[in-house]
Design a protein around this motif. Structure first.
Motif, PDB file in Angstrom:
ATOM      1  N   UNK B 377       0.780  -1.164   0.012  1.00  9.40           N
ATOM      2  CA  UNK B 377      -0.022  -0.052  -0.152  1.00  9.40           C
ATOM      3  C   UNK B 377       0.731   1.091  -0.117  1.00  9.40           C
ATOM      4  N   UNK B 378       0.615   2.094  -1.153  1.00  4.35           N
ATOM      5  CA  UNK B 378       1.318   3.464  -0.975  1.00  4.35           C
ATOM      6  C   UNK B 378       1.007   4.153   0.172  1.00  4.35           C
ATOM      7  N   UNK B 379       2.051   4.659   1.173  1.00  2.00           N
ATOM      8  CA  UNK B 379       1.605   5.060   2.443  1.00  2.00           C
ATOM      9  C   UNK B 379       1.181   6.665   1.983  1.00  2.00           C
ATOM     10  N   UNK B 380       0.257   7.051   3.070  1.00  2.29           N
ATOM     11  CA  UNK B 380      -0.130   8.423   3.006  1.00  2.29           C
ATOM     12  C   UNK B 380       0.563   9.316   3.614  1.00  2.29           C
ATOM     13  N   UNK B 389      10.124   4.501   1.413  1.00  2.00           N
ATOM     14  CA  UNK B 389       8.876   3.876   1.816  1.00  2.00           C
ATOM     15  C   UNK B 389       7.673   4.021   0.947  1.00  2.00           C
ATOM     16  N   UNK B 390       7.718   5.289   0.660  1.00  2.97           N
ATOM     17  CA  UNK B 390       6.682   5.702  -0.440  1.00  2.97           C
ATOM     18  C   UNK B 390       6.789   5.159  -1.910  1.00  2.97           C
ATOM     19  N   UNK B 391       8.183   5.186  -2.120  1.00  3.62           N
ATOM     20  CA  UNK B 391       8.628   5.081  -3.612  1.00  3.62           C
ATOM     21  C   UNK B 391       8.418   3.616  -4.150  1.00  3.62           C
ATOM     22  N   UNK B 392       8.569   2.822  -3.415  1.00  3.93           N
ATOM     23  CA  UNK B 392       8.799   1.419  -3.862  1.00  3.93           C
ATOM     24  C   UNK B 392       7.010   0.845  -4.087  1.00  3.93           C
ATOM     25  N   UNK B 393       6.402   1.126  -3.058  1.00  3.24           N
ATOM     26  CA  UNK B 393       4.789   0.615  -3.348  1.00  3.24           C
ATOM     27  C   UNK B 393       4.555   1.638  -4.729  1.00  3.24           C
ATOM     28  N   UNK B 394       4.819   2.850  -4.552  1.00  2.00           N
ATOM     29  CA  UNK B 394       4.120   3.613  -5.754  1.00  2.00           C
ATOM     30  C   UNK B 394       4.618   3.138  -7.061  1.00  2.00           C
ATOM     31  N   UNK B 395       5.979   2.483  -7.129  1.00  2.00           N
ATOM     32  CA  UNK B 395       6.216   2.006  -8.528  1.00  2.00           C
ATOM     33  C   UNK B 395       5.730   0.687  -8.746  1.00  2.00           C
ATOM     34  N   UNK B 529       7.029  13.979  -4.524  1.00  2.00           N
ATOM     35  CA  UNK B 529       5.971  12.814  -4.694  1.00  2.00           C
ATOM     36  C   UNK B 529       5.161  13.275  -5.908  1.00  2.00           C
ATOM     37  N   UNK B 530       4.647  14.359  -5.871  1.00  2.00           N
ATOM     38  CA  UNK B 530       3.547  14.930  -7.150  1.00  2.00           C
ATOM     39  C   UNK B 530       4.215  14.770  -8.301  1.00  2.00           C
ATOM     40  N   UNK B 531       5.511  15.247  -8.527  1.00  2.00           N
ATOM     41  CA  UNK B 531       5.994  15.138  -9.759  1.00  2.00           C
ATOM     42  C   UNK B 531       5.852  13.899 -10.388  1.00  2.00           C
ATOM     43  N   UNK B 532       6.644  13.000  -9.382  1.00  2.00           N
ATOM     44  CA  UNK B 532       6.893  11.460  -9.875  1.00  2.00           C
ATOM     45  C   UNK B 532       5.325  10.834 -10.274  1.00  2.00           C
ATOM     46  N   UNK B 533       4.341  11.215  -9.368  1.00  2.00           N
ATOM     47  CA  UNK B 533       3.190  10.715  -9.671  1.00  2.00           C
ATOM     48  C   UNK B 533       2.836  10.937 -11.012  1.00  2.00           C
ATOM     49  N   UNK B 534       2.770  12.212 -11.133  1.00  2.00           N
ATOM     50  CA  UNK B 534       2.289  12.826 -12.285  1.00  2.00           C
ATOM     51  C   UNK B 534       2.996  12.135 -13.643  1.00  2.00           C
ATOM     52  N   UNK B 535       4.348  11.896 -13.598  1.00  2.00           N
ATOM     53  CA  UNK B 535       5.054  11.481 -14.585  1.00  2.00           C
ATOM     54  C   UNK B 535       4.611  10.146 -14.704  1.00  2.00           C
TER      55      UNK B 535
END
Lengths: 579, 579
Positions: B377-380, B389-395, B529-535
C-alpha cells in the motif's frame, strides 16, 4: 667504497634488522593498529593518494585512510579505472608505489586487468583488498560477493597469476612482517603485490617498533669479484668497438630506480643514446618500424649497451629487432648479460656507476660519434584536413619541458613515436599490455603524481573525468575522433561495423560529469588545421588553468606511419587463414 | 513412461551419438569452418546476440559473426559491461545462453568479474576468447597483451576459478567435440564455461556431421527405483504435515529449466508458494528481514518443499533462515534431499511432475490453507519528499504484466522486496554476487532478450546507455539520486566522504552519449511525490516509446526497511573491532 655500494650495504643491514625484529617479536611501547601500520609504511614510501572504490569489506580501513594526515582517498568510478590510476601514479612518481584498494571478489576482480597490465609493464602497485573476517574465512558461510560454493580462496588464486608476491593476512602476530615482505617485493621487483586485509584485523593493535627501520629498496649488493670481472669484459668490448657504441634505454631502467645512473652513463661517457618507450634522447628504436636513420644507427653499431630493455612485438616492430647477442651487453636490475654469458646477481644500479667511471676517460672520442638528429617537421599540407602526419609534429611544438604526455594504445601511441619530447618531460604509454581505455584512469594517477613532484601540464591523447573535476586536476585531453578503432581497422576489418563506435557528444561530456556551470572545464572541437593551430597558440589554452578537452576530427582511415608498418607486420603472424 | 522421462532418454541417446561421432571422426560431405561450427551451435541454442569488444585476436572470428544471418554483434563500451550484458541476456532468455567475446588478456581479464558473477548466480554464459595462433602459443614470443614472461596460460588459469568447464582449442580434429563439451556443460550446469579460439583455427574446415545431433540439455534420467523410493518418502511427509505445507522457490528452478514443472506443482497441488529472488507468488522469504507474516508462515510450516534454493547472507537475512532440515525437502537439478538424507542423481526436472501427479488428488484440502496476501500500500505521507517507503509501493502500481524489472544491488534490490510484481513479469537482480554497476550492462542484455521473447517494457532502477541508444532499445531507467552509496552508508561510514560520489548531470547524459537531437531519448528529474506521480500517470511515458531516464531525488539517509534490517545483521558479523 662507492656511495652506491654503501647504500646497498645499508639496505642489507636494514633487511637483517627486520628479520631479527620478526624473530624477536618485541612488544613496542607504542602500539599501533594493523591498518595504521600499513598506512605508516605507505607514507614512508611517499604514497599520498590511495585509489579505489568503497565496499563493505574495506569501509573500516577507509576510516583510517580518510583520517590519515598525508594519504588522501581518491574514490574512483570503478575498480578498473582505480587500478589504472594507481599504475599511472607509480609510473610518474618514481621511488613511490601506486595503491589500489578494493573489496572482496566483485571489487578485486574488476581491477584485475589493470593489475595484470602493471605486472606486464613492471609497475610497482599494491593491490590491497578488504576481505571478510578471519572467522568467516574459516567457516565459509555463503556471504554475498562469494561464488556460492565456499571457495573463499578463488580470488587470491586468480591474483597469484598477476602479482609477484602475495600475503593473505590471517594472524596479528605476523601481520607487520607480512606487510613489510610484500611491500619490499613491490619496490625492489617493481611489480604488483597482493595483500588482503580482513575486517577484524584492521583495528587490532600491534607493536610499532619495526616502523623505525625503513624498508630496503635496493637489491642485495653485487659480488665484488664477479662485478670486477664483468666490468673488465664490458670495457674490453667497448675498446674493441672503438667509436661505434650505442646506448639503448628502456622503461625498466626507470622502474628499477636507475635513472640517475643511466643519465650519468650517457652524459659522462658521451656515447649516443637511444631510448625506446619512456624517455627520449636520440629517438626511438622499434625494430623495422623505427625511422630509417635510427634503425641504421642502432643495427649497424658494433656494440649496444642495452639498459633495462624488454622486447615485445609492439616495441620491436613485431620482433624485427636486429641486434644479435654477440654485439650486446644487457643491463638488468638483478643480472647482467655480456654477449651470451649471464651473470646472476650483478645488478645495474651498482654496476653502471662503475662502468661510467671506467669509460669517462675516453668520452672525448665518444662525443665525436655522429648522432642522427631527432626532429619532427610539421609538413606543409595544402588541405585543411587534420591528418596524422601533420597532427603529431604539430603537437610536438606544443609540448613544454616537464610536461607529462600520455598516449592511448592505438593511433596515439604510434603517432607520438616520431615526435621528440622536451627536456624532463615524461612520456607514459602502455606499449606491451596495450589495454585500450588504460589512459582513462592512468591520467588521473599521473596527474596526481605530477602535482606531487612538481611537473608541468598533463596532456592526454585519447573518462575518470568526473573524478579529475572533483579533485581540481587540470589535464588537457585530446580526443582523436576518427570514428572507431583505427588501430584494429589496420590490423583487421578495415570497413567492418564492429570497428565502429557510437559518436558521443564529447564537448558536452565534462558538463554532464559534474561541471554544469562550465567554471572548471572547457571543451573544444577542431575540424581543420587552422582551428587546431589557433587553439594551440592561444595563451589561456596553453596555460592549462582548467580541465580542457579537445575533440580533433580526423579521417577514419588515416593512421600514423609507424602504426601502418606495425599492422603490416602483425598481419603476417596473426593471419586468419581462410582455406 | 512420462514425457519428461522420454525427453531425458532422448537426451541420453543424443549424448551417446555425439560420443560415437567423436570416436568415428567421420568426414562430412559439407565441411564448415570451426568459427561457423561454433556459431551454428549457438544458433541451435537460440542465441541471437553476441556481446563483447573487438580486439586484434578476435577480429577474424568477428567477420563470421557480422556475416551470420541470425546472430548479431553488439559491440559494448567495455568488456565488463559486455559480460554483464551476456548475463542479463541469459537470465531473461530461458533455454538459451549468454555469449561474451573478448580478446586475449586485456579483454578477458576486464570481463572476469562479470563472469564470476554469472558463476556465483548460476547463469549460463559462454566466455569466448580470441587468442594468439597455436604456433604463437607454443613459441611464446613477447606479444602485446602478454605478461612479458612467456606465461601464455595465466589468463586461462585465472578463468578456471570462475567457470564450470574450459577448453583451450588447439587441434582442428578435436575442436567440434570440445565446443560441444563446453556448451553442454554450460546449458546443463547453468554456469559460465571458458573457450579459447586461436586466430589460425577460426577458418579451418571441419566436418559438419555433428551439427545434425542436438546438444543435450537434460541431465541423465533418474534411476526409477530410487525415484520411486524418494517419491514415497516425500508423500509420507506431506501426509504427516497435513495442511501445513509451503513451497519455497528460488532462482535455480529457472536456471535449470524447471519453470514449467514448478508452476504445475504449485497450481495443481494448491499449496502456498513463496518465491525468493526471481518470480513472486506469495511474497519473498529472506529470513528475519522477511515481512513478519511471510516469516511466520514459512517458519511455522510443518513441511517446506524447497525448490532450487541457494542460501546466501543477502537472501536469508544474514543466515537467519530458520528452517530446520527435519522439516525440509530440497529439490535440486542433480539431487534431492529429504530431511537429512541426500539422493544423488535424482533431479527435479523429472521428479517434480511425478510429485505433482501424486499430490494433485489432495489439492482440495491444500487450497484451503490460508496464504498471507502480498500487497503493498502506498503510504499516505504528508510531505513532498520522495521517501523509500513511499517510492517502492508507488512503483509497484506502475508495473505491468510481462515487464522486466531490474534492480541494482543497494537500495533498489532491497526496496523492491516489499512490492508484488504483476503476472509473467520478470524480476532480475544480482543478490548473491552483488556487484554494484552490474545493472548497467545487464539491462542491455535483458532488453535484447525481452525483445526476443516478446516481453513488455524493461525497467531499470539505478550506462551501456550509448549502446542501448544505437540499437534502439527503450528501457526506462530510474536513477535514484541519494548522493552516494547508501547501501554502504548503512553498513559502515554513514557520514564518510568515501561514500559520496560526484553529482552528475544525469538528464544531459543521453544527449552526450549519442542522442544530440533528443529524438531517441527523454530525460526527467523529479523532486517531489507529486512530480513523480504525475510522470508515472503520463500515457506517453508509460508507453516507453523511447529510451527514458528518470532522476529521482531522494534523501541521503533514507533506505528501504529490508536494507536497514540487513545492515544491522551484517554489521554484527562484519565488525571492525576497535580494541
Amino acid at each position: 667504497m662507492s656511495s652506491q655500494a654503501a647504500s646497498s650495504l645499508q639496505a642489507e643491514v636494514d633487511r637483517l634488522r627486520l628479520q631479527l625484529e620478526s624473530l624477536q617479536a618485541k612488544d613496542g611501547s607504542e602500539p599501533i593498529t594493523i591498518g595504521n601500520y600499513l598506512l605508516a609504511r605507505l607514507e614512508q614510501l611517499q604514497v599520498t593518494k590511495m585509489f579505489g572504490v568503497p565496499g563493505d569489506f574495506n569501509l573500516g580501513f577507509l576510516d583510517l585512510v580518510e583520517d590519515h594526515p598525508t594519504i588522501d582517498w581518491v574514490g574512483n568510478c570503478n575498480e578498473l579505472n582505480a587500478a589504472y590510476a594507481a599504475d599511472g601514479y607509480a609510473r610518474v612518481k618514481e621511488h613511490s608505489i601506486g595503491v589500489v584498494l578494493t573489496t572482496f571478489g566483485v571489487g578485486e576482480l574488476s581491477a584485475i586487468n589493470g593489475i595484470a597490465g602493471a605486472f606486464s609493464e613492471m609497475v610497482p602497485v599494491l593491490n590491497l583488498v578488504g576481505v571478510p573476517s578471519t572467522t568467516q574465512q574459516k567457516t565459509k558461510p555463503m556471504l554475498h560477493h562469494t561464488l556460492g560454493d565456499g571457495r573463499f580462496d578463488a580470488y587470491s588464486k586468480a591474483a597469484e597469476n598477476f602479482s609477484i608476491s602475495q600475503s593473505i593476512l590471517s594472524d596479528k602476530n605476523t601481520a607487520a612482517a607480512e606487510i613489510d615482505r610484500v611491500l619490499t617485493d613491490c619496490i625492489t621487483r617493481a611489480r604488483p603485490v597482493y595483500l588482503t586485509l580482513p575486517t577484524n584485523l584492521v583495528f587490532e593493535k600491534i607493536s610499532s617498533e619495526r616502523l623505525k627501520i625503513p624498508l630496503s629498496r635496493l637489491p642485495p649488493p653485487n659480488d665484488p669479484d664477479v662485478e670486477a670481472f664483468v666490468l673488465d669484459e664490458i670495457a674490453k668490448l667497448v675498446e674493441d668497438a672503438k667509436d661505434d657504441v650505442v646506448i639503448l634505454v628502456d622503461a625498466c631502467a626507470i622502474r628499477h630506480d636507475a635513472r640517475q645512473e643511466v643519465n650519468e652513463l650517457i652524459t659522462k661517457t658521451g656515447y649516443p643514446a637511444v631510448s625506446e618507450t619512456y624517455e627520449r634522447y636520440g629517438g626511438i628504436y622499434v625494430g623495422s618500424i623505427s625511422r630509417p636513420d635510427i634503425k641504421e644507427k642502432v643495427e649497424s653499431a658494433k656494440l649496444i649497451l642495452s639498459v633495462g630493455c624488454l622486447k615485445s612485438d609492439f616495441n620491436t616492430g613485431n620482433f624485427t629487432y636486429s641486434i644479435p647477442p654477440s654485439r650486446t651487453v644487457e643491463f638488468h636490475s638483478d643480472h647482467t648479460k655480456v654477449q651470451f654469458a649471464a651473470f646472476k646477481g650483478i645488478g645495474m644500479k651498482e654496476l653502471l656507476p662503475l662502468l661510467t667511471a671506467r669509460l669517462e676517460p675516453t668520452s672525448e672520442i665518444a662525443r665525436k660519434i655522429p648522432v642522427p638528429s631527432f626532429t619532427a617537421v610539421v609538413p606543409a599540407e595544402t588541405d585543411d584536413v587534420i591528418t596524422q602526419a601533420w597532427f603529431w609534429p604539430k603537437m610536438g611544438t606544443f609540448f613544454k619541458p616537464k610536461d607529462v604526455v600520455i598516449a592511448e594504445t592505438g593511433t596515439s601511441s604510434f603517432g607520438i613515436l616520431d615526435v621528440p619530447l622536451p627536456d624532463k618531460s615524461v612520456f607514459v604509454s602502455q606499449i606491451l599490455w596495450g589495454s585500450i581505455g588504460w589512459t582513462v584512469g592512468s591520467t588521473l594517477g599521473a596527474a596526481f603524481a605530477a602535482r606531487d613532484i612538481g611537473l608541468n601540464r598533463t596532456i592526454l591523447f585519447v573518462q575518470e573525468l568526473s573524478v579529475m573535476l572533483r579533485h581540481d586536476l587540470k589535464p588537457i585531453i585530446f580526443v582523436l575522433n576518427n570514428s572507431g578503432y583505427t588501430i584494429e581497422r589496420f590490423l583487421h576489418g578495415k570497413e567492418r561495423k564492429y570497428n565502429d563506435i557510437s559518436n558521443w557528444n564529447w564537448t558536452a561530456l565534462l558538463s554532464v560529469l559534474g561541471d554544469a556551470e562550465g567554471t572548471r572545464s572547457k571543451s573544444y572541437t577542431v575540424k581543420t588545421k587552422d582551428e587546431l593551430s589557433a587553439l594551440l597558440d592561444t595563451a589561456s589554452f596553453a596555460q592549462a588553468g582548467k580541465i580542457q578537452l579537445v575533440e580533433v576530427m580526423m579521417p577514419k582511415h588515416d593512421a600514423p606511419r609507424a602504426l601502418i608498418q606495425q599492422a603490416e607486420l602483425s598481419g603476417k603472424t596473426n593471419a586468419y587463414v581462410a582455406i
